[in-house]
Design a protein around this motif. Structure first.
Motif, PDB file in Angstrom:
ATOM      1  N   GLN A  88       0.886  -6.539   6.729  1.00  0.00           N
ATOM      2  CA  GLN A  88       2.214  -6.688   6.149  1.00  0.00           C
ATOM      3  C   GLN A  88       2.148  -7.580   4.910  1.00  0.00           C
ATOM      4  N   ALA A  89       3.124  -7.396   4.039  1.00  0.00           N
ATOM      5  CA  ALA A  89       3.212  -8.244   2.852  1.00  0.00           C
ATOM      6  C   ALA A  89       3.251  -9.708   3.276  1.00  0.00           C
ATOM      7  N   GLY A  90       2.507 -10.520   2.535  1.00  0.00           N
ATOM      8  CA  GLY A  90       2.391 -11.926   2.865  1.00  0.00           C
ATOM      9  C   GLY A  90       1.211 -12.255   3.757  1.00  0.00           C
ATOM     10  N   PRO A  97       2.424  -5.411  -1.681  1.00  0.00           N
ATOM     11  CA  PRO A  97       2.254  -3.949  -1.623  1.00  0.00           C
ATOM     12  C   PRO A  97       1.440  -3.413  -2.795  1.00  0.00           C
ATOM     13  N   GLU A  98       1.547  -4.030  -3.946  1.00  0.00           N
ATOM     14  CA  GLU A  98       0.788  -3.566  -5.108  1.00  0.00           C
ATOM     15  C   GLU A  98      -0.709  -3.868  -5.019  1.00  0.00           C
ATOM     16  N   THR A 147     -13.476   0.429   0.937  1.00  0.00           N
ATOM     17  CA  THR A 147     -12.721   0.161   2.155  1.00  0.00           C
ATOM     18  C   THR A 147     -11.234   0.126   1.812  1.00  0.00           C
ATOM     19  N   GLN A 148     -10.429   0.766   2.635  1.00  0.00           N
ATOM     20  CA  GLN A 148      -9.001   0.913   2.344  1.00  0.00           C
ATOM     21  C   GLN A 148      -8.249  -0.350   2.736  1.00  0.00           C
ATOM     22  N   VAL A 149      -7.420  -0.819   1.812  1.00  0.00           N
ATOM     23  CA  VAL A 149      -6.489  -1.916   2.086  1.00  0.00           C
ATOM     24  C   VAL A 149      -5.086  -1.390   1.844  1.00  0.00           C
ATOM     25  N   THR A 150      -4.246  -1.507   2.855  1.00  0.00           N
ATOM     26  CA  THR A 150      -2.865  -1.053   2.745  1.00  0.00           C
ATOM     27  C   THR A 150      -1.938  -2.209   3.108  1.00  0.00           C
ATOM     28  N   VAL A 151      -1.044  -2.531   2.187  1.00  0.00           N
ATOM     29  CA  VAL A 151      -0.098  -3.622   2.398  1.00  0.00           C
ATOM     30  C   VAL A 151       1.293  -3.021   2.488  1.00  0.00           C
ATOM     31  N   SER A 152       1.925  -3.198   3.616  1.00  0.00           N
ATOM     32  CA  SER A 152       3.266  -2.645   3.818  1.00  0.00           C
ATOM     33  C   SER A 152       4.329  -3.675   3.456  1.00  0.00           C
ATOM     34  N   SER A 153       5.438  -3.174   2.976  1.00  0.00           N
ATOM     35  CA  SER A 153       6.526  -4.070   2.544  1.00  0.00           C
ATOM     36  C   SER A 153       7.482  -4.359   3.683  1.00  0.00           C
TER      37      SER A 153
END
Length: 120
Positions: free
Chosen positions: A13-15, A87-88, A114-120
């Motif tokens: 998650q964001a943060g 998220p960016e 490696t995939q990094v995904t940050v959700s808002s």
């Protein structure tokens, strides 16, 4: 044969925070400069952070103060500590390294990402 193997990506998650690792191995006398790049969907690959063998570092303006690159020369490993993720920051993160063989010839190598995904 030289391999760069990244790990530590995921969904956060964001943060939040993540720590990426990249282990370099193969028939190389020494690994010199190492770096992390990232590529977001539809965008070009960009430099996130770099580190020399003597641990001089540089960062993209967008990650300064949030990301920290470090390395362990004995383990041929480079790390990227990512805090306060946004998220960016989402994208595929790639490890990059310059390796020198025993004749002093340098070559450039990439990991598989490696995939990094940050959700808002």
């Amino acid at each position: 044969q030289v391999q760069l193997v990244e790990s530590g990506g995921g969904l956060v998650q964001a943060g939040g925070s993540l720590r990426l690792s990249c282990v370099a191995s193969g028939n190389i006398f020494s690994f010199d400069s190492m770096a992390w790049y990232r590529q977001a969907p539809g965008k070009q690959r960009e430099l996130v952070a770099g580190i020399t063998r003597s641990s001089n570092t540089n960062y993209a303006d967008s990650v300064k103060g949030r990301f920290t690159i470090s390395r362990d020369n004995a383990k041929n490993t480079v790390y990227l500590q990512m805090n306060s993720l946004k998220p960016e920051d989402t994208g595929v993160y790639y490890c990059n390294a310059w390796g020198k063989n025993n004749k002093g010839f340098s070559s450039n190598f990439w990991g598989q990402g490696t995939q990094v995904t940050v959700s808002s």
